[in-house]
Write an enzyme that holds these catalytic residues in place. Structure first.
Site: not given
Ligand code: COA
Length: 330
Positions: A117, A257, A287
């Site tokens: 990215c 980004h 993204n």
């Molecule tokens: N829909 C519903 N539930 C979902 C889900 C979805 N699409 N994706 C994950 N979950 C669930 C998980 O399974 C987890 O459930 P559990 O608690 O029963 O295990 C719960 O939601 C929380 O997951 P978690 O990973 O802790 O959520 P989060 O608050 O960290 O949000 C992201 C997840 C991916 C949105 C967040 O971590 C994020 O944006 N990270 C950075 C990603 C990024 O920018 N990547 C590219 C960088 S260039």
């Protein structure tokens, strides 16, 4: 020596997004998710998905043609094409070579870079060096991604986040005050297993087993990635301002980004910028890796949100991990 260095500037920008829109509601029918979950955790409402005949070079070339037109130069005046992508048409030849062929840039060198990215900012920094030393006069940078083809549509942790898009910019020798003021590039390979695509390379060559294990799709540990992204994007912004002898008060527009609205807001808060100084389109495109900033700045220019003399701050973060920032005087 230093006094002989030239200045480079962004002479024109362009972008292209595929027509097909995939909304959060559409995703509810594909995986166990909800519009409410995706919106509150990421800020994303919809993303674009490329048509089968569209490839990374095809959409990159569309953005490139727009950027060339905006810069007022012809493809055969280009000295070099640098394409930032993690979704090349194929491992080789470089996507830049394919774009060169489509647009007819017959005198240009062609190379791709892979910084996930952060790739667009890495490309800007590299183009800047070639122009500053006087080696080249006109460079096309393209940031093009078709992430929908490396997305695991059975993995709700990742498939809600990504989309397809392309952006481009022409970097030229500056005759005015417009310039790429400074850039900062960083990374840390110790984080290689937090965001990656394990299959298809020399480590895990394609086999039935790699396909059965779904190793040809993006893998991500979202929570850990989130924390490093916030820290390193904020630090990268501060580092490039320091390098340029400027402060956050000098910033006219932050073009970050676009991975997650909450990451953008955390960086915005650290830089103490009001909402009207931050460009956001993650809600519409998700993204798109290297393409996010390239598309966002092209949109901002077309919407009249960028004026001559404005100080634009780009800051990115991606798999590797990589991070990067650049300050532009428009
Ligand atoms: N829909 C519903 N539930 C979902 C889900 C979805 N699409 N994706 C994950 N979950 C669930 C998980 O399974 C987890 O459930 P559990 O608690 O029963 O295990 C719960 O939601 C929380 O997951 P978690 O990973 O802790 O959520 P989060 O608050 O960290 O949000 C992201 C997840 C991916 C949105 C967040 O971590 C994020 O944006 N990270 C950075 C990603 C990024 O920018 N990547 C590219 C960088 S260039």
């Amino acid at each position: 020596m230093v006094q002989h260095l030239k200045h480079a500037y962004i002479a024109g920008t362009g972008y292209y997004v595929p027509k097909k829109v995939l909304t959060n509601k559409d995703l509810e029918k594909i995986v166990d998710t909800s519009d409410e979950w995706i919106t509150t955790r990421t800020g994303i409402k919809e993303r674009r998905i490329a048509a089968r005949e569209e490839t990374t070079s095809v959409i990159g070339a569309k953005a490139a043609k727009q950027a060339l037109k905006a810069a007022g130069i012809k493809a055969d005046e280009l000295d070099l094409i640098i394409t930032a992508t993690i979704t090349p048409d194929m491992p080789f030849p470089a996507t830049s070579a394919l774009i060169q062929n489509i647009i007819g840039a017959c005198k240009a060198g062609v190379v791709d870079i892979e910084a996930a990215c952060s790739g667009y900012i890495y490309a800007i920094s590299m183009a800047n060096q070639f122009i500053r030393t006087g080696e080249y006069k006109n460079i096309l940078i393209v940031a093009s991604e078709i992430l929908s083809r490396i997305t695991d549509w059975e993995d709700r942790n990742t498939c809600v986040l990504f989309g397809d898009a392309a952006g481009a910019a022409v970097i030229r020798e500056s005759q005015s005050k417009s310039e790429i003021i400074a850039a900062y590039l960083g990374g840390d390979g110790a984080y290689k297993d937090l965001l990656y695509l394990p299959g298809g390379g020399s480590l895990n060559p394609v086999s039935k087993a790699t396909i059965d294990k779904r190793l040809h799709y993006i893998k991500m540990k979202g929570n850990e990635t989130f924390k490093v992204a916030v820290t390193q994007m904020s630090l990268s912004a501060e580092k490039v301002l320091e390098k340029a002898g400027m402060t956050k008060k000098d910033v006219s527009l932050l073009v970050p980004h676009q991975a997650n609205l909450r990451i953008i807001q955390a960086v915005q808060k650290r830089l103490e910028l009001p909402d009207d100084k931050v460009y956001i389109n993650v809600n519409r495109y998700g993204n798109t890796s290297a393409a996010t900033i390239a598309v966002a700045i092209a949109e901002a220019v077309q919407e009249g949100k960028v004026k001559k003399g404005d100080i634009i701050l780009f800051v990115a973060f991606g798999g590797g991990f990589t991070w990067a920032s650049a300050l532009i005087r428009w």
